[in-house]
Design an enzyme around this catalytic site. Sequence first.
Site, mmCIF file in Angstrom:
data_model
loop_
_atom_site.group_PDB
_atom_site.id
_atom_site.type_symbol
_atom_site.label_atom_id
_atom_site.label_comp_id
_atom_site.label_asym_id
_atom_site.label_seq_id
_atom_site.Cartn_x
_atom_site.Cartn_y
_atom_site.Cartn_z
ATOM 1 N NE ARG A 75 -3.806 2.335 0.572
ATOM 2 C CZ ARG A 75 -3.662 3.660 0.450
ATOM 3 N NH1 ARG A 75 -2.500 4.172 0.106
ATOM 4 N NH2 ARG A 75 -4.687 4.452 0.684
ATOM 5 C CD GLU A 83 -12.280 2.153 -2.437
ATOM 6 O OE1 GLU A 83 -12.764 1.076 -2.808
ATOM 7 O OE2 GLU A 83 -11.201 2.243 -1.837
ATOM 8 N NE ARG A 122 -3.429 -2.821 2.656
ATOM 9 C CZ ARG A 122 -4.445 -2.041 2.286
ATOM 10 N NH1 ARG A 122 -5.064 -2.260 1.135
ATOM 11 N NH2 ARG A 122 -4.825 -1.049 3.054
#
Length: 245
Positions: A75, A83, A122
């Site tokens: 990330r 989004e 992540r």
Amino acid sequence: MLLAAGCAGRTPDTGQTPDTDGKVQKPPAQSQSVSPVEPGEKKGPAGLVAATVTRVVDGDTLVVRLKDGKSETVRLIGVNTPESTREVEPYGKEASAYTRSRLDGQRIWLERDVQERDHYGRILAYVWLEPPGGVDPAEDVIRSHMFNAELLLKGYAQVMTVPPNVKYADLFVQLQREAREKKRGLWGLEVKDREPYYVGNARSKKFHRPDCEYGRQTAPDNRVRFATREEALDAGYEPCNACKP
Ligand SMILES: [Zn+2]
């Protein structure tokens, strides 16, 4: 905390909230999970890790393969693209397509900040297209070689600062401002329903429309008033995901 969580709305997806489950975050230097840059390769900031992008999930999230063959989700730190997966926000598809066009199949270098991973496991990273070759790269090097910065400059992402991962936060706000002033990318979209003023929360660094319930719940001591949304953005505040100012 309750207020911040409710207001953020998409916080779980952005995944950069500080780890709250009590696990100890290992600093990058002590990480056993990621191979260091091999001797002979160009060295950049400490802990820079080479990787190959195997899949682009969306504008700010990638799957990479590390030198040891291990697959990891990455990330990007400090930025948030609209989004494009679970829900589709304006410019989300464009941001996702742009990241795919730039990074899919490419060799990249990952730079960590304070936290190695988010609470989804992540890797949190600044993504370099070429190793910057120094612990504190010059601004022009960041502008030309760091993908997080590129997303901001081209208007594919907004700033999302999550302490303690703030190494480039001030510069990122400046890059966002440039993109906005030139109406690049998502900043070229028409802004609907401008408000007479906006309410910022100095603690969460979010800003709201005056009638947003999360804005109204902001403790008086944390309240900051902004005349325009631009003023709030330049101060490093991020738009609330509920009232979308
Ligand atoms: Zn709000």
